[in-house]
Write a protein that holds these residues in place. Structure first.
Motif, PDB file in Angstrom:
ATOM      1  N   UNK A 260       0.587  -1.086  -0.030  1.00 31.41           N
ATOM      2  CA  UNK A 260       0.139   0.012  -0.120  1.00 31.41           C
ATOM      3  C   UNK A 260       0.680   1.345   0.003  1.00 31.41           C
ATOM      4  N   UNK A 261       1.851   1.349   0.753  1.00 27.51           N
ATOM      5  CA  UNK A 261       2.361   2.706   0.702  1.00 27.51           C
ATOM      6  C   UNK A 261       3.311   2.707  -0.279  1.00 27.51           C
ATOM      7  N   UNK A 262       3.920   1.511  -1.056  1.00 27.71           N
ATOM      8  CA  UNK A 262       4.090   1.747  -2.813  1.00 27.71           C
ATOM      9  C   UNK A 262       3.334   2.449  -3.210  1.00 27.71           C
ATOM     10  N   UNK A 263       1.411   1.876  -3.534  1.00 30.22           N
ATOM     11  CA  UNK A 263       0.839   2.088  -4.844  1.00 30.22           C
ATOM     12  C   UNK A 263       0.474   3.405  -4.312  1.00 30.22           C
ATOM     13  N   UNK A 264       0.476   3.691  -3.244  1.00 26.18           N
ATOM     14  CA  UNK A 264       0.365   5.569  -2.558  1.00 26.18           C
ATOM     15  C   UNK A 264       0.785   6.470  -3.269  1.00 26.18           C
ATOM     16  N   UNK A 265       2.101   6.085  -3.798  1.00 30.17           N
ATOM     17  CA  UNK A 265       3.029   7.196  -4.316  1.00 30.17           C
ATOM     18  C   UNK A 265       4.155   6.859  -5.650  1.00 30.17           C
ATOM     19  N   UNK A 266       3.688   5.683  -6.342  1.00 29.63           N
ATOM     20  CA  UNK A 266       4.319   5.693  -7.462  1.00 29.63           C
ATOM     21  C   UNK A 266       3.612   6.071  -8.724  1.00 29.63           C
ATOM     22  N   UNK A 267       2.284   6.438  -8.762  1.00 27.86           N
ATOM     23  CA  UNK A 267       2.244   7.687 -10.005  1.00 27.86           C
ATOM     24  C   UNK A 267       2.822   8.455 -10.089  1.00 27.86           C
ATOM     25  N   UNK A 268       3.353   9.011  -8.451  1.00 20.43           N
ATOM     26  CA  UNK A 268       4.069  10.313  -9.243  1.00 20.43           C
ATOM     27  C   UNK A 268       5.470  10.626  -9.997  1.00 20.43           C
ATOM     28  N   UNK A 269       6.081   9.412  -9.456  1.00 20.13           N
ATOM     29  CA  UNK A 269       7.177   9.200 -10.321  1.00 20.13           C
ATOM     30  C   UNK A 269       7.227   8.313 -11.858  1.00 20.13           C
ATOM     31  N   UNK A 270       6.368   8.644 -12.130  1.00 18.07           N
ATOM     32  CA  UNK A 270       5.844   8.436 -13.759  1.00 18.07           C
ATOM     33  C   UNK A 270       5.746   9.492 -14.325  1.00 18.07           C
ATOM     34  N   UNK A 271       6.259   9.698 -15.683  1.00 18.16           N
ATOM     35  CA  UNK A 271       5.916  10.518 -16.860  1.00 18.16           C
ATOM     36  C   UNK A 271       4.364  10.358 -17.824  1.00 18.16           C
ATOM     37  N   UNK A 272       4.945   9.315 -18.178  1.00 16.44           N
ATOM     38  CA  UNK A 272       4.928   7.997 -19.198  1.00 16.44           C
ATOM     39  C   UNK A 272       2.679   7.987 -18.772  1.00 16.44           C
ATOM     40  N   UNK A 273       2.762   7.605 -17.873  1.00 12.79           N
ATOM     41  CA  UNK A 273       1.715   6.223 -17.289  1.00 12.79           C
ATOM     42  C   UNK A 273       1.737   4.871 -17.359  1.00 12.79           C
ATOM     43  N   UNK A 274       3.431   5.071 -17.346  1.00 11.51           N
ATOM     44  CA  UNK A 274       3.660   3.807 -17.885  1.00 11.51           C
ATOM     45  C   UNK A 274       4.395   2.832 -17.095  1.00 11.51           C
ATOM     46  N   UNK A 275       4.091   1.862 -15.503  1.00  6.78           N
ATOM     47  CA  UNK A 275       5.167   1.327 -15.258  1.00  6.78           C
ATOM     48  C   UNK A 275       5.316   0.108 -15.037  1.00  6.78           C
ATOM     49  N   UNK A 276       6.150  -0.809 -14.098  1.00  7.44           N
ATOM     50  CA  UNK A 276       6.690  -2.395 -14.781  1.00  7.44           C
ATOM     51  C   UNK A 276       7.138  -2.184 -13.297  1.00  7.44           C
ATOM     52  N   UNK A 277       6.418  -3.417 -12.563  1.00  9.85           N
ATOM     53  CA  UNK A 277       7.019  -3.872 -11.942  1.00  9.85           C
ATOM     54  C   UNK A 277       7.693  -5.488 -11.498  1.00  9.85           C
ATOM     55  N   UNK A 278       8.613  -5.619 -11.240  1.00  7.45           N
ATOM     56  CA  UNK A 278       9.302  -7.120 -11.205  1.00  7.45           C
ATOM     57  C   UNK A 278       9.487  -6.932  -9.858  1.00  7.45           C
ATOM     58  N   UNK A 279       8.404  -8.792  -9.166  1.00  9.02           N
ATOM     59  CA  UNK A 279       8.427  -9.301  -8.006  1.00  9.02           C
ATOM     60  C   UNK A 279       9.028 -10.681  -8.207  1.00  9.02           C
ATOM     61  N   UNK A 280       7.813 -11.272  -7.079  1.00 11.78           N
ATOM     62  CA  UNK A 280       8.513 -12.696  -6.651  1.00 11.78           C
ATOM     63  C   UNK A 280       6.858 -12.865  -7.448  1.00 11.78           C
TER      64      UNK A 280
END
Length: 274
Positions: free
Chosen positions: A104-124
């Motif tokens: 939750x803390x991560x998803x609350x802010x992740x959009x503020x870092x992207x200018x294109x509106x496209x983000x990638x998630x690397x995970x298990x």
């Protein structure tokens, strides 16, 4: 019962130490207890039911060590166990305790870092399969396009000390290429596993320089600081002696040896028998 009431930090292994390190750097005054379930790691390939059972058991042990607040510094545990623990277990077994996660803390802010509106998630694989990131990001940034890539070999590479080896290049490049092939517009990549910061030099080597790479430690530390400010009744229950204790469900000597890789210096650990 412990005379202190530390903040508990839980992980399936060592990765949560990268989160704890950021938290201690930002909030050094509190007492902390770290518990790694090294005897049963990895969690990423296990079922929802198993991860939930293991996580709840470890959370209860942290409660027994005096923790009023526990952070699940593990994406898989946050994805597969946190909601059940918060909604089903705490009201009956510990209504005065709190358990928080890292998603939750991560998803609350992740959009503020992207200018294109496209983000990638690397995970298990477990975190990707849970769909927790797309679901949670949708709540805060519904316009964001989210692309996920499971990296099943990355945690073993880190835990076996192979993250800086030439052999790691193949697996790092493979999954980065597969993620970026999903959209050329991706400009922000989240390391949604607390082990992955140790792979940062390799990741930077194979990603374009203009991409933003996010690790969760600082984000979670900022969120915890804000949470304690918003909830003074919880803050008052957390003792402030600046102490650190480390526990593992496996060999204390092995934990102390490997934990230094994540913590940056040697640690002393105790074995906690489940």
């Amino acid at each position: 019962m412990s005379s202190t009431q530390p903040i508990g930090v839980f992980d399936s292994g060592y990765g949560g130490l990268t989160v704890l390190k950021s938290i201690v750097r930002q909030l050094p005054q509190y007492d902390y207890v770290y518990l790694g379930d090294n005897a049963r790691t990895p969690y990423g390939t296990r079922s929802f039911e198993t991860v939930y059972h293991y996580t709840l058991e470890c959370v209860q042990h942290l409660f027994g060590l005096g923790c009023r607040l526990v952070i699940l510094a593990c994406n898989t545990a946050s994805a597969k166990a946190l909601r059940n623990i918060q909604q089903l277990d705490l009201p009956t077994i510990a209504p005065d305790r709190r358990v928080l996660g890292v998603i939750r803390p991560t998803t609350e802010v992740i959009g503020t870092y992207s200018k294109t509106g496209h983000v990638g998630i690397l995970a298990t694989r477990g975190t990707v399969t849970s769909e927790s990131y797309p679901v949670e990001i949708e709540k805060f940034f519904p316009e964001l396009h989210v692309y996920q890539e499971a990296c099943p070999m990355w945690v073993p590479l880190v835990e076996n000390g192979e993250h800086n080896s030439p052999g790691a290049d193949y697996f790092v490049r493979k999954h980065l290429d597969q993620l970026l092939s999903q959209s050329p517009a991706i400009d922000t990549v989240l390391l949604a596993c607390t082990h992955y910061p140790l792979l940062l030099p390799k990741i930077r080597q194979f990603l374009p320089d203009n991409l933003t790479i996010l690790s969760q430690g600082e984000i979670v530390a900022n969120s915890l600081q804000e949470y304690l400010h918003r909830h003074p009744e919880i803050d008052a229950q957390c003792t402030k002696g600046g102490t650190l204790r480390f526990y593992t469900t496996d060999s204390a000597d092995e934990f102390a040896q490997k934990a230094g890789l994540f913590w940056g210096e040697p640690v002393r650990a105790e074995r906690l028998k489940l």
